[in-house]
Write a protein that holds these residues in place. Structure first.
Motif, mmCIF file in Angstrom:
data_model
loop_
_atom_site.group_PDB
_atom_site.id
_atom_site.type_symbol
_atom_site.label_atom_id
_atom_site.label_comp_id
_atom_site.label_asym_id
_atom_site.label_seq_id
_atom_site.Cartn_x
_atom_site.Cartn_y
_atom_site.Cartn_z
ATOM 1 N N MET A 1 31.760 21.047 -25.534
ATOM 2 C CA MET A 1 31.240 20.045 -24.605
ATOM 3 C C MET A 1 30.430 20.723 -23.527
ATOM 4 S SD MET A 1 33.316 17.069 -22.603
ATOM 5 C CE MET A 1 34.298 18.169 -21.601
ATOM 6 N N ALA A 2 29.224 20.282 -23.341
ATOM 7 C CA ALA A 2 28.338 20.966 -22.411
ATOM 8 C C ALA A 2 28.670 20.656 -20.961
ATOM 9 C CB ALA A 2 26.888 20.580 -22.705
ATOM 10 N N GLY A 3 28.707 19.373 -20.599
ATOM 11 C CA GLY A 3 28.882 19.035 -19.193
ATOM 12 C C GLY A 3 27.634 19.439 -18.417
ATOM 13 N N ARG A 4 27.388 18.826 -17.271
ATOM 14 C CA ARG A 4 26.210 19.195 -16.497
ATOM 15 C C ARG A 4 26.611 19.351 -15.051
ATOM 16 N NH1 ARG A 4 23.634 21.609 -19.698
ATOM 17 N NH2 ARG A 4 21.971 21.704 -18.172
ATOM 18 N N ALA A 5 27.435 20.334 -14.766
ATOM 19 C CA ALA A 5 27.886 20.572 -13.400
ATOM 20 C C ALA A 5 26.706 21.019 -12.540
ATOM 21 C CB ALA A 5 28.968 21.650 -13.395
ATOM 22 N N PRO A 6 26.642 20.575 -11.289
ATOM 23 C CA PRO A 6 25.509 20.894 -10.414
ATOM 24 C C PRO A 6 25.625 22.285 -9.809
ATOM 25 C CG PRO A 6 27.059 19.518 -9.236
ATOM 26 C CD PRO A 6 27.594 19.653 -10.644
ATOM 27 N N PHE A 7 25.517 23.315 -10.655
ATOM 28 C CA PHE A 7 25.663 24.682 -10.157
ATOM 29 C C PHE A 7 24.424 25.141 -9.394
ATOM 30 C CE2 PHE A 7 28.411 24.807 -14.062
ATOM 31 C CZ PHE A 7 29.604 24.759 -13.371
ATOM 32 N N LEU A 8 23.268 24.523 -9.668
ATOM 33 C CA LEU A 8 22.026 24.864 -8.996
ATOM 34 C C LEU A 8 21.438 23.613 -8.360
ATOM 35 C CD1 LEU A 8 20.325 27.116 -11.704
ATOM 36 C CD2 LEU A 8 21.324 27.901 -9.553
ATOM 37 N N PRO A 9 20.664 23.771 -7.299
ATOM 38 C CA PRO A 9 19.974 22.598 -6.732
ATOM 39 C C PRO A 9 19.098 21.949 -7.796
ATOM 40 C CG PRO A 9 19.827 24.475 -5.246
ATOM 41 C CD PRO A 9 20.409 24.992 -6.528
ATOM 42 N N GLU A 10 18.950 20.638 -7.693
ATOM 43 C CA GLU A 10 18.221 19.890 -8.711
ATOM 44 C C GLU A 10 16.803 20.406 -8.919
ATOM 45 O OE1 GLU A 10 16.719 15.324 -9.683
ATOM 46 O OE2 GLU A 10 18.028 15.719 -7.971
ATOM 47 N N LYS A 11 16.111 20.753 -7.832
ATOM 48 C CA LYS A 11 14.724 21.205 -7.986
ATOM 49 C C LYS A 11 14.645 22.543 -8.725
ATOM 50 C CE LYS A 11 14.261 23.460 -3.423
ATOM 51 N NZ LYS A 11 13.451 23.486 -2.179
ATOM 52 N N ILE A 12 15.661 23.391 -8.552
ATOM 53 C CA ILE A 12 15.690 24.671 -9.272
ATOM 54 C C ILE A 12 15.994 24.431 -10.741
ATOM 55 C CG2 ILE A 12 16.761 26.939 -9.434
ATOM 56 C CD1 ILE A 12 15.037 26.541 -6.950
ATOM 57 N N SER A 13 16.946 23.553 -11.014
ATOM 58 C CA SER A 13 17.277 23.227 -12.398
ATOM 59 C C SER A 13 16.076 22.636 -13.120
ATOM 60 C CB SER A 13 18.441 22.228 -12.434
ATOM 61 O OG SER A 13 19.609 22.798 -11.898
ATOM 62 N N ARG A 14 15.346 21.774 -12.428
ATOM 63 C CA ARG A 14 14.161 21.159 -13.019
ATOM 64 C C ARG A 14 13.080 22.203 -13.285
ATOM 65 N NH1 ARG A 14 13.708 17.509 -9.620
ATOM 66 N NH2 ARG A 14 12.119 18.400 -8.239
ATOM 67 N N TYR A 15 12.916 23.132 -12.364
ATOM 68 C CA TYR A 15 11.916 24.185 -12.529
ATOM 69 C C TYR A 15 12.247 25.049 -13.744
ATOM 70 C CZ TYR A 15 8.741 28.015 -11.438
ATOM 71 O OH TYR A 15 7.745 28.961 -11.507
ATOM 72 N N ILE A 16 13.524 25.400 -13.875
ATOM 73 C CA ILE A 16 13.947 26.205 -15.026
ATOM 74 C C ILE A 16 13.672 25.449 -16.326
ATOM 75 C CG2 ILE A 16 15.948 27.174 -16.217
ATOM 76 C CD1 ILE A 16 17.104 27.826 -13.444
ATOM 77 N N ALA A 17 14.020 24.160 -16.337
ATOM 78 C CA ALA A 17 13.795 23.356 -17.541
ATOM 79 C C ALA A 17 12.321 23.302 -17.911
ATOM 80 C CB ALA A 17 14.338 21.948 -17.327
ATOM 81 N N GLU A 18 11.460 23.266 -16.896
ATOM 82 C CA GLU A 18 10.022 23.158 -17.135
ATOM 83 C C GLU A 18 9.381 24.483 -17.523
ATOM 84 O OE1 GLU A 18 8.676 21.560 -13.451
ATOM 85 O OE2 GLU A 18 9.247 19.484 -13.933
ATOM 86 N N HIS A 19 10.005 25.594 -17.154
ATOM 87 C CA HIS A 19 9.375 26.897 -17.367
ATOM 88 C C HIS A 19 10.121 27.841 -18.308
ATOM 89 C CE1 HIS A 19 7.369 25.475 -13.699
ATOM 90 N NE2 HIS A 19 6.381 26.263 -14.049
ATOM 91 N N ALA A 20 11.356 27.543 -18.640
ATOM 92 C CA ALA A 20 12.116 28.487 -19.459
ATOM 93 C C ALA A 20 12.717 27.863 -20.706
ATOM 94 C CB ALA A 20 13.233 29.128 -18.621
ATOM 95 N N VAL A 21 12.608 26.546 -20.860
ATOM 96 C CA VAL A 21 13.205 25.880 -22.011
ATOM 97 C C VAL A 21 12.116 25.408 -22.971
ATOM 98 C CG1 VAL A 21 14.580 23.924 -22.795
ATOM 99 C CG2 VAL A 21 15.228 25.135 -20.706
ATOM 100 N N ARG A 22 12.204 25.880 -24.215
ATOM 101 C CA ARG A 22 11.310 25.415 -25.270
ATOM 102 C C ARG A 22 12.174 24.735 -26.322
ATOM 103 N NH1 ARG A 22 7.957 31.031 -26.270
ATOM 104 N NH2 ARG A 22 6.968 31.184 -24.204
ATOM 105 N N GLU A 23 12.093 23.433 -26.375
ATOM 106 C CA GLU A 23 12.922 22.679 -27.312
ATOM 107 C C GLU A 23 12.067 22.228 -28.484
ATOM 108 O OE1 GLU A 23 16.481 19.497 -26.887
ATOM 109 O OE2 GLU A 23 14.593 18.928 -25.945
#
Length: 215
Positions: A1-23
């Motif tokens: 189970m993944a879960g999505r705990a807020p370990f990082l600020p939302e804007k940082i999480s969004r930046y990572i998703a936009e720049h480091a995730v290739r789905e």
């Protein structure tokens, strides 16, 4: 189970998703198909799928093992990263949930790489023979240590185990936590930390992922 705990600020999480995730498109399709399924929060995130695929490629892994498949996103991410002669054994108890992923495995052309075993994982693990290169543990938390021990037996030296949900939305750091799953995860984390058979790192990806390299 993944879960999505807020370990990082939302804007940082969004930046990572936009720049480091290739789905890959097929993975995105499976994610969309899983969204209306019961307990869809159990699906790992695209960032975690990326991590697992990268690790498999980096290791040159050919034989992989997964404990807890759900709708098959993690299995698909790994299978896509495997060479043509690679394979992954998937342990799960649900025909209902795993059937969601099967059409996407076929569409991606990796169906032949995925060996799905519908049975209690500990029973399947007893029947397997190593060596494996990579294992992913993401099933019932109270059996994590038993899964970990058996995976260590099956892995080659230099093999890697990835364990999901080790931060459990931060509850493992709560000294007042009393529920069974949190206590099981806390005990698991403590035991792995002291285990000299492996080199470890705990990453705040998804709901927390521990990587354990067999010495």
């Amino acid at each position: 189970m993944a879960g999505r705990a807020p370990f990082l600020p939302e804007k940082i999480s969004r930046y990572i998703a936009e720049h480091a995730v290739r789905e890959a498109p097929i993975l995105a399709e499976l994610r969309k198909a899983t969204a209306p399924v019961k307990w869809s929060g159990m699906q790992i995130g695209a960032d975690q799928g990326n991590l697992m695929a990268l690790l498999v490629r980096l290791m040159g892994a050919k034989r992989c093992l997964e404990i807890g498949t759900y709708t098959g996103y993690s299995a698909l991410a790994v299978a896509l990263a495997l060479p043509k002669d690679g394979s992954i054994v998937c342990c799960d108890i649900s025909e209902e949930f795993t059937s969601v992923g099967k059409p996407f495995w076929k569409k991606a052309g990796v169906e032949s790489k995925i060996d799905l075993r519908i049975a209690p994982a500990l029973e399947t693990l007893k029947k397997l023979k190593g060596p494996f290169d990579f294992a992913f543990i993401d099933a019932d938390k109270e059996n994590y240590w038993k899964y970990f021990e058996r995976c260590l037996e099956l892995l080659r030296p230099g093999g890697l185990i990835a364990v999901d949900n080790v931060l459990w939305s931060g509850e493992v750091a709560n000294p007042k936590a009393k529920d069974a799953m949190t206590l099981a995860l806390k005990e698991f984390n403590d035991r792995v930390h002291k285990d000299e058979r492996v080199d470890i790192v705990m990453l705040p990806i998804g709901d927390g992922v521990t990587l354990a390299l067999k010495r």
